[in-house]
Design an enzyme around this catalytic site. Structure first.
Site, mmCIF file in Angstrom:
data_model
loop_
_atom_site.group_PDB
_atom_site.id
_atom_site.type_symbol
_atom_site.label_atom_id
_atom_site.label_comp_id
_atom_site.label_asym_id
_atom_site.label_seq_id
_atom_site.Cartn_x
_atom_site.Cartn_y
_atom_site.Cartn_z
ATOM 1 N N LYS A 1 -30.660 69.076 -95.540
ATOM 2 C CA LYS A 1 -30.125 70.107 -94.642
ATOM 3 C C LYS A 1 -28.792 69.582 -94.119
ATOM 4 C CE LYS A 1 -30.700 71.947 -90.034
ATOM 5 N NZ LYS A 1 -31.527 71.950 -88.818
ATOM 6 N N ASN B 1 -38.217 73.763 -84.157
ATOM 7 C CA ASN B 1 -38.493 72.415 -83.666
ATOM 8 C C ASN B 1 -38.777 72.445 -82.162
ATOM 9 O OD1 ASN B 1 -38.608 69.708 -82.997
ATOM 10 N ND2 ASN B 1 -36.662 69.159 -83.864
#
Lengths: 258, 370
Positions: free
Chosen positions: A97, A206
């Site tokens: 990422k 997250n």
């Protein structure tokens, strides 16, 4: 009915990707990943401590979970590329990422530097997931450069504000022929569900999980919300209208008689 | 324009006049905003805000948790040298103090590094007294070269350097700069720094900007509380941190608010800063600058440190010593070389246990060797 997300020839059944920062402990993080049956977890290479007495985060990822290293800390394309190469050399795989941030106040990504890093890392056989501020033109360029998916933000990282960029994300979903994965800003399972309902291929969460009072249950609830949203999307959500649509129509008498 | 210009614009600011119109209602209104401006920050450091600490704490706790999660970064200081050319009234390294002077050899640096890294720490802060002669940049650079074998992050807290010197150190692997102005009030500063290169207020004040231009990743600033009116000092500290954050958005800016502690010599704080004051300062800074790092050193005692953690702290030191070679040299040497007395002498393992008990993940590593 099988409905897996296919990326770089690999099938991912759970469309909730989970970020591994901010948890109170690695053991709680591990349980959250396990209970949510997560198949993709992002890990910041800066946090990977492979050779010290302190615990190594990679040892806490369930076996069924694929690691996607993120380039957190990179301030330009060059640093992102160097982090990517270090990750690969350390055996952390080639799913990456790309996160390039030059703004430590809002943590908004630098799309231009991110694009440059995509161009380089794709050529080095990475499976590249650029994290970006939703922008159709840049998204298209990332797709042309060979990104495997595009990860536009819903709102700034950690803000828990939901899908503030919905209109722009919808345009990207309609126009870019790659999985669009909404990353950042989702604060509630209902917001993850919303992303899936509009056709996102997956979401990455997250903060909302890690800092909740019960991260394990919150991870499970996000996972369920993602499933529900995906199912709704596949079922064809009826268009919303402002005018009522009566189940006993007033003009029914005009139907042709058999 | 540098921060010195901004300081000059604000140096005659009548804080007391602003404080006089602050009310619990205006503080409450400020706390309900997404982002606070400097005027609202002033409200939070006002005497009236002492009655609003719980509301400030709830907001600070929520912001910190959202932005930094349930984690605390750990580091330890490592003193390389206590030679100093300054006479600063409050400092144990004052050149007039009759203490034994010591500079670590490179072998001793390596021993210290081995010892510290065996505790699991990956972030280190190296310190020297201010002596370009005894601890020149070339010496610091040689030390960094050794330390990079053991640590993923090396920060410096040394005398202010020129921009090209900071760049040299960045190129050798330094990623963080800590430099406290000590006193923002220029008159107080002049009284405290009697002689030596540290007398140059402006060169020190502008050091964080030079460090930022040299591409440091983290810059930490602070005021040594107890030297002057703390509200005024903390006002300038907040202004300085905001200025750096705005001007250098890709650099992590951190703050620290150390209180003066007993050290060799007989300097007593000019103004008292209570525990309640320290809590208010941390809360005001966190509410004003939601993403700023806040470091808490071992100048504070264990109980107080633990109580402050949820209020906005992101980084704490562990296994600290303020003596040159304090990690590996024999114990009787320690007092001879120390800069100030630390209040929390717990080991890295003890701090780690404490954090885990309180529901925080101790973060040992948060950067990488490029």
């Amino acid at each position: 009915m099988e409905d897996s997300l296919e990326i770089a020839g690999e099938k991912v059944n759970n469309r909730l990707f989970i970020g591994t920062g901010k948890f109170a402990s690695y053991s709680i993080m591990k349980r959250a990943l396990e209970e949510a049956k997560a198949e993709v977890a992002t890990v910041a290479l800066r946090r990977v401590d492979a050779d010290s007495k302190a615990e190594n985060i990679l040892n806490y990822l369930p076996k069924s979970c694929r690691v996607m290293i993120n380039t957190s800390g990179a301030r330009d394309a060059d640093e992102a590329v160097r982090i990517g190469r270090l990750a690969k050399a350390a055996g952390a795989g080639n799913w990456i990422k790309i996160e390039v941030i030059r703004d430590n106040k809002y943590l908004l990504p630098d799309n231009l530097e991110t694009l440059k890093a995509v161009e380089i890392l794709v050529k080095e056989d990475f499976v590249v997931f650029p994290y970006m501020s939703p922008d159709l033109s840049i998204g298209r360029r990332m797709a042309e450069a060979g990104a495997s998916a595009i990860m536009p933000l819903g709102s700034p990282i950690g803000s828990n504000r939901g899908v503030k960029t919905r209109e722009l994300i919808e345009i990207m979903i309609n126009e870019i022929n790659l999985p669009i994965i909404v990353d950042a800003g989702l604060g509630k399972p209902s917001e993850a569900c919303e992303c899936m309902e509009i056709g996102s291929a997956a979401v990455l969460v997250n903060t909302a999980i890690a800092v909740s009072d019960d991260p394990v249950r919150m991870a499970v609830s996000f996972s369920k919300a993602v499933c529900a949203g995906r199912l709704a999307y596949l079922s064809g959500i009826p268009a919303a209208g402002k005018i009522a649509s009566a189940s006993s129509p007033l003009t029914g008498f005009l139907r042709d008689k058999k | 324009m540098s921060f010195y210009d901004l300081y000059l614009q604000h140096k005659d600011f009548d804080l007391k006049k602003i404080f006089s119109v602050v009310s619990p209602g205006s503080i409450q209104n400020s706390l309900e905003r997404d982002l606070l401006d400097i005027g609202q920050y002033i409200q939070l450091i006002s005497p009236q805000a002492e009655n609003c600490l719980e509301g400030m704490a709830q907001r600070a706790y929520a912001i910190t948790r959202r932005n930094f999660g349930k984690t605390i970064q750990l580091y330890t200081p490592m003193y390389l040298s206590n030679y100093c050319e300054n006479s600063c009234l409050y400092c144990g390294f004052n050149l007039n103090n009759n203490i034994e002077r010591k500079k670590l050899s490179l072998n001793e640096v390596e021993k210290e590094a081995q010892f510290i890294s065996s505790s699991g720490l990956k972030h280190i802060l190296i310190l020297t007294g201010e002596s370009r002669l005894k601890s020149p940049v070339s010496y610091i650079k040689n030390c960094v070269k050794i330390l990079k074998k053991y640590f993923s992050s090396v920060s410096i807290e040394v005398y202010p350097l020129a921009e090209d010197e900071y760049s040299e150190l960045v190129a050798s692997g330094v990623d963080g700069l800590t430099i406290y102005q000590e006193a923002y009030d220029q008159e107080v500063y002049a009284k405290m720094h009697v002689s030596g290169p540290k007398k140059d207020y402006k060169f020190r004040l502008e050091a964080p900007e030079r460090g930022a231009k040299s591409r440091m990743r983290n810059i930490s600033i602070g005021a040594l509380l107890g030297l002057g009116d703390w509200r005024r000092e903390v006002f300038f500290l907040g202004l300085h941190a905001k200025y750096l954050q705005d001007k250098f958005p890709d650099i992590d800016i951190g703050v620290s608010v150390p209180r003066i502690q007993p050290q060799v010599g007989d300097f007593k704080p000019i103004s008292m800063v209570s525990d309640k004051n320290i809590a208010q300062i941390i809360l005001a800074l966190r509410n004003f600058l939601p993403r700023i790092g806040i470091t808490l050193s071992t100048r504070e005692n264990p109980d107080f440190r633990e109580a402050l953690i949820p209020l906005g702290i992101t980084k704490i030191s562990a296994g600290s010593t303020t003596a040159v070679g304090g990690h590996t040299l024999c114990v009787e040497h320690l007092q001879k070389y120390s800069q100030f007395e630390i209040q929390d002498q717990r080991s890295v393992d003890e701090i780690r246990g404490m954090l885990e008990c309180k529901g925080y993940q101790p973060v040992f590593k948060d950067w990488l060797n490029f």
